[in-house]
Design a protein around this motif. Structure first.
Motif, PDB file in Angstrom:
ATOM      1  N   PHE A 156       0.748  -1.198  -0.069  1.00  0.00           N
ATOM      2  CA  PHE A 156      -0.052   0.009  -0.051  1.00  0.00           C
ATOM      3  C   PHE A 156       0.840   1.221   0.147  1.00  0.00           C
ATOM      4  N   LYS A 157       0.227   2.346  -0.570  1.00  0.00           N
ATOM      5  CA  LYS A 157       1.008   3.504  -0.688  1.00  0.00           C
ATOM      6  C   LYS A 157       0.697   4.450   0.550  1.00  0.00           C
ATOM      7  N   ALA A 158       1.605   5.155   1.215  1.00  0.00           N
ATOM      8  CA  ALA A 158       1.391   6.338   2.189  1.00  0.00           C
ATOM      9  C   ALA A 158       2.566   7.060   1.964  1.00  0.00           C
ATOM     10  N   ASN A 159       2.269   8.244   1.781  1.00  0.00           N
ATOM     11  CA  ASN A 159       3.013   9.405   1.730  1.00  0.00           C
ATOM     12  C   ASN A 159       4.085   9.186   0.327  1.00  0.00           C
ATOM     13  N   THR A 160       3.605   8.758  -0.928  1.00  0.00           N
ATOM     14  CA  THR A 160       4.341   8.311  -1.796  1.00  0.00           C
ATOM     15  C   THR A 160       5.192   7.225  -1.740  1.00  0.00           C
ATOM     16  N   GLN A 161       5.224   6.528  -0.640  1.00  0.00           N
ATOM     17  CA  GLN A 161       6.341   5.461  -0.270  1.00  0.00           C
ATOM     18  C   GLN A 161       5.284   4.185  -0.341  1.00  0.00           C
ATOM     19  N   THR A 162       6.044   3.011  -0.842  1.00  0.00           N
ATOM     20  CA  THR A 162       5.256   1.921  -0.863  1.00  0.00           C
ATOM     21  C   THR A 162       5.413   1.092   0.225  1.00  0.00           C
ATOM     22  N   TYR A 163       4.470   0.666   1.323  1.00  0.00           N
ATOM     23  CA  TYR A 163       4.662  -0.073   2.539  1.00  0.00           C
ATOM     24  C   TYR A 163       4.119  -1.535   2.030  1.00  0.00           C
ATOM     25  N   LEU A 164       4.393  -2.462   3.056  1.00  0.00           N
ATOM     26  CA  LEU A 164       3.716  -3.593   3.033  1.00  0.00           C
ATOM     27  C   LEU A 164       3.041  -4.064   4.354  1.00  0.00           C
ATOM     28  N   LEU A 165       1.881  -4.370   4.189  1.00  0.00           N
ATOM     29  CA  LEU A 165       1.069  -5.033   5.573  1.00  0.00           C
ATOM     30  C   LEU A 165       0.918  -6.477   5.176  1.00  0.00           C
ATOM     31  N   ILE A 166       1.476  -7.123   6.381  1.00  0.00           N
ATOM     32  CA  ILE A 166       1.423  -8.694   6.410  1.00  0.00           C
ATOM     33  C   ILE A 166       0.233  -8.822   7.653  1.00  0.00           C
ATOM     34  N   ILE A 167      -0.547  -9.923   7.141  1.00  0.00           N
ATOM     35  CA  ILE A 167      -1.546 -10.182   8.220  1.00  0.00           C
ATOM     36  C   ILE A 167      -1.396 -11.867   8.451  1.00  0.00           C
ATOM     37  N   LEU A 168      -1.028 -11.994   9.999  1.00  0.00           N
ATOM     38  CA  LEU A 168      -0.638 -13.512  10.239  1.00  0.00           C
ATOM     39  C   LEU A 168      -2.071 -13.993  10.838  1.00  0.00           C
ATOM     40  N   HIS A 169      -2.558 -14.810  10.318  1.00  0.00           N
ATOM     41  CA  HIS A 169      -3.679 -15.696  10.954  1.00  0.00           C
ATOM     42  C   HIS A 169      -3.226 -16.947  11.440  1.00  0.00           C
ATOM     43  N   SER A 170      -3.558 -17.140  12.834  1.00  0.00           N
ATOM     44  CA  SER A 170      -3.108 -18.458  13.322  1.00  0.00           C
ATOM     45  C   SER A 170      -4.169 -19.488  12.684  1.00  0.00           C
ATOM     46  N   LEU A 171      -3.445 -20.675  12.293  1.00  0.00           N
ATOM     47  CA  LEU A 171      -4.391 -21.888  11.599  1.00  0.00           C
ATOM     48  C   LEU A 171      -4.732 -22.855  12.829  1.00  0.00           C
ATOM     49  N   HIS A 172      -4.415 -22.386  14.248  1.00  0.00           N
ATOM     50  CA  HIS A 172      -4.441 -23.484  15.312  1.00  0.00           C
ATOM     51  C   HIS A 172      -5.987 -23.847  15.247  1.00  0.00           C
ATOM     52  N   ALA A 173      -7.070 -22.829  15.331  1.00  0.00           N
ATOM     53  CA  ALA A 173      -8.377 -23.486  15.552  1.00  0.00           C
ATOM     54  C   ALA A 173      -8.992 -24.305  14.058  1.00  0.00           C
ATOM     55  N   GLN A 174      -8.452 -24.037  12.955  1.00  0.00           N
ATOM     56  CA  GLN A 174      -8.884 -24.821  11.975  1.00  0.00           C
ATOM     57  C   GLN A 174      -8.012 -26.037  11.822  1.00  0.00           C
ATOM     58  N   ASN A 175      -6.909 -26.365  12.346  1.00  0.00           N
ATOM     59  CA  ASN A 175      -6.313 -27.373  12.307  1.00  0.00           C
ATOM     60  C   ASN A 175      -6.774 -28.269  13.480  1.00  0.00           C
ATOM     61  N   GLU A 176      -7.234 -27.523  14.519  1.00  0.00           N
ATOM     62  CA  GLU A 176      -8.017 -28.572  15.539  1.00  0.00           C
ATOM     63  C   GLU A 176      -9.290 -29.072  15.087  1.00  0.00           C
ATOM     64  N   MET A 177      -9.912 -28.355  14.207  1.00  0.00           N
ATOM     65  CA  MET A 177     -11.268 -28.765  13.662  1.00  0.00           C
ATOM     66  C   MET A 177     -10.988 -29.842  12.597  1.00  0.00           C
ATOM     67  N   LEU A 178      -9.913 -29.602  11.599  1.00  0.00           N
ATOM     68  CA  LEU A 178      -9.379 -30.469  10.789  1.00  0.00           C
ATOM     69  C   LEU A 178      -9.231 -31.874  11.559  1.00  0.00           C
ATOM     70  N   GLU A 179      -8.473 -31.851  12.782  1.00  0.00           N
ATOM     71  CA  GLU A 179      -7.910 -32.966  13.530  1.00  0.00           C
ATOM     72  C   GLU A 179      -9.138 -33.693  13.972  1.00  0.00           C
ATOM     73  N   THR A 180     -10.172 -32.824  14.477  1.00  0.00           N
ATOM     74  CA  THR A 180     -11.372 -33.545  14.951  1.00  0.00           C
ATOM     75  C   THR A 180     -12.140 -34.438  13.850  1.00  0.00           C
ATOM     76  N   ILE A 181     -12.169 -33.623  12.628  1.00  0.00           N
ATOM     77  CA  ILE A 181     -12.580 -34.351  11.478  1.00  0.00           C
ATOM     78  C   ILE A 181     -11.980 -35.734  10.933  1.00  0.00           C
ATOM     79  N   ARG A 182     -10.550 -35.647  11.280  1.00  0.00           N
ATOM     80  CA  ARG A 182      -9.765 -36.655  10.849  1.00  0.00           C
ATOM     81  C   ARG A 182     -10.198 -37.871  12.011  1.00  0.00           C
ATOM     82  N   LEU A 183     -10.180 -37.517  13.198  1.00  0.00           N
ATOM     83  CA  LEU A 183     -10.096 -38.634  14.214  1.00  0.00           C
ATOM     84  C   LEU A 183     -11.655 -39.198  14.104  1.00  0.00           C
ATOM     85  N   THR A 184     -12.709 -38.158  13.820  1.00  0.00           N
ATOM     86  CA  THR A 184     -14.054 -38.666  13.501  1.00  0.00           C
ATOM     87  C   THR A 184     -14.215 -39.830  12.540  1.00  0.00           C
ATOM     88  N   PHE A 185     -13.371 -39.563  11.379  1.00  0.00           N
ATOM     89  CA  PHE A 185     -13.644 -40.392  10.234  1.00  0.00           C
ATOM     90  C   PHE A 185     -12.776 -41.595  10.505  1.00  0.00           C
TER      91      PHE A 185
END
Ligand code: ADP
Length: 491
Positions: free
Chosen positions: A155-184
């Motif tokens: 993104f641009k701010a004051n004519t300079q190009t900056y970088l926004l990085i968002i880190l989203h933890s996959l912990h909850a999703q992994n837990e859900m997938l683990e539950t699905i794996r176990l259930t299956f």
């Protein structure tokens, strides 16, 4: 254990079911994982949009220097978007981290220790480096608290190009997938257990009739050959199997019965001449001082009965071999009229003894492909009967001629004929229309002559028929096929 059909069926059934269940659950699991990742990516893009809108608004309101304005606008935007737990990182145009929110409740410029390790990891630095050249990039990177989904946006701010990085933890999703794996996994195991047990009992129930048939069949022997297998449902496969087996038992039973009757009749036939032989021998031995003529007479009777015995035994032997398919014919090209003439010549003495007029018509040429000895035997049996059953002074004719389809031998006599109700049985073994008469003296046949003659005609693909029999006499006819194609498979 695998020798049992029940176990094999169950194993196959369970194996196929296992493959299907594993395929279905793996596919479902992969679809869920992909969909969930796509939703996460979409959410992160929306979050980045919202973050940058806030950021630009904050930046426009901030009157401070460009550098501190970017920093405070970033902090402010992080505070506003802190609630979902994602970590925001702002990188300067030179690639340095200038702001980060590692604690959801209070964004700070210095991240906490665990997040600091993630941000310092080579994977994160590699991702940030790659992101500098792309407007938007996405990647899954390992972190100190498990895996993260990383999203970057320039993104641009004051004519300079900056970088926004968002880190989203996959912990909850992994837990859900683990539950699905176990259930299956548990569902597959439980499903296999239930299906295997059910399949085993089903196979056992379905195969129970076979086991019962086996037990029943094992009990059936020569003594109780009349017993049959139970047919529960004649339309299903097992019912059909039982029916086929019962048909086989029927045929075996009939064959056994025929054999039993044959042996009984044969023994009966042999008993009479043997009894005569013994009686005659006893008489000869018991009387001292007998005259030479008396001995000669006894010897004559012994000779006659022995010949009769030999004839019966030969006939029995022929029929037994014919039944078992062991009698191999020796076919050759012969002239039937010559065989007929020879046979007529052989019996002329017999005919003369009874003053019977024997006429023969064998002038036309009848070339056949057949077993000469057997054809001779067949014609002699018919001629012998004709002379035997015709009264003194009667007439016997034999004729041989070619027809449109083959050859015909006719034996006609002026005998008493066969009673109409017995005519259908004369080709049966040991059958005699007048047993009392037949068993005595020279005329004592064993009732096998016509059976053998019939077999010989059929072995030559021909027929033997009683054409007519009444008070004026009897007419027997043999029909043999022409030389072409005759006697296939007999030698
Ligand atoms: P057999 O040795 O008793 O002659 P066959 O099988 O040759 O036995 O004949 C069966 C029965 O058929 C005879 O016992 C006889 O009663 C009857 N039969 C056969 N041929 C004649 C015939 N030409 N005339 C009258 N009866 C006959």
């Amino acid at each position: 254990m695998l020798d049992s059909v029940r176990v094999r069926l169950t194993v196959w059934y369970s194996a196929v079911l296992a493959v299907v269940l594993v395929l279905v659950s793996t596919t479902t699991y992969l679809i869920v994982r992909k969909t969930s990742m796509q939703r996460t990516d979409g959410d992160m893009a929306v979050l980045a949009d919202s973050f940058l809108v806030t950021f630009q608004a904050e930046l426009a309101d901030d009157p401070s220097t460009p550098a501190s304005g970017v920093l405070s606008a970033a902090r402010q935007s992080m505070i506003e978007h802190r609630s979902n737990g994602d970590v925001f990182v702002i990188l300067s145009p030179g690639g340095d981290i200038i702001a980060t929110s590692s604690e959801p409740n209070s964004p700070v410029t210095k991240p906490d220790a665990l997040m600091a390790r993630t941000l310092a990891s080579s994977e994160f630095r590699h991702f940030a480096k790659m992101a500098e050249s792309k407007e938007v990039s996405l990647e899954t990177i390992p972190g100190a608290r498990g895996r993260f989904r990383a999203y970057s946006r320039q993104f641009k701010a004051n004519t300079q190009t900056y970088l926004l990085i968002i880190l989203h933890s996959l912990h909850a999703q992994n837990e859900m997938l683990e539950t699905i794996r176990l259930t299956f996994t548990w569902m597959i195991l439980l499903g296999l257990l239930l299906a295997g047990t059910g399949g085993y009992f089903l196979a056992r129930k379905s195969l129970a009739p076979v086991v019962e048939m086996g037990t029943h069949a094992r009990r059936i022997g020569a003594a109780n050959l009349h017993e049959r297998l139970p047919v529960l449902n004649a339309n299903d496969e097992l019912g059909q199997l039982a029916t086929i087996f019962n048909d086989l038992l029927n045929r075996l039973d009939q064959s056994f019965e025929r054999q039993r009757r044959f042996v009984a009749d044969a023994s009966h036939e042999l008993r009479t001449p043997l009894a005569i032989l013994r009686g005659e021998a006893e008489v000869a031995m018991s009387q001292n001082g007998r005259k030479a003529e008396d001995y000669l007479e006894s010897l004559g009777i012994l000779h006659e009965e022995t010949s009769r015995l030999i004839k019966i035994v030969e006939d029995l032997f022929t029929l037994t071999r014919a039944d078992s398919g062991q009698y191999l014919l020796s076919p050759e090209d012969i002239y039937l009229e010559e065989v007929v003439a020879e046979c007529a010549h052989s019996v002329r003495t017999l005919a003369r003894e009874k003053n019977i007029e024997l006429s023969i018509d064998a002038s036309s040429e009848c070339p056949v492909h057949g077993d000469q000895a057997l054809l001779r035997r067949m014609i002699l049996n018919l001629l012998d009967n004709a002379i035997k059953y015709t009264a003194e002074g009667g007439r016997v004719e034999i004729a041989c001629r070619a027809t449109a389809v083959g050859f015909e031998v006719d034996v006609t006599d002026s005998g008493p004929g066969i009673p109409p109700d017995l005519q259908s049985r004369i080709f049966e073994r040991f059958f005699r229309a007048d047993p009392a008469r037949s068993r005595s003296g020279r005329e004592g046949g064993a009732g096998l002559g016509l059976s053998i003659a019939l077999w010989i005609a059929e072995a030559h693909q021909g027929r033997l028929e009683l054409v007519r029999s009444d008070a004026t006499g009897s007419h027997f006819a043999v029909y043999l096929p022409g030389p072409v194609g005759a006697l296939a498979g007999t030698d």
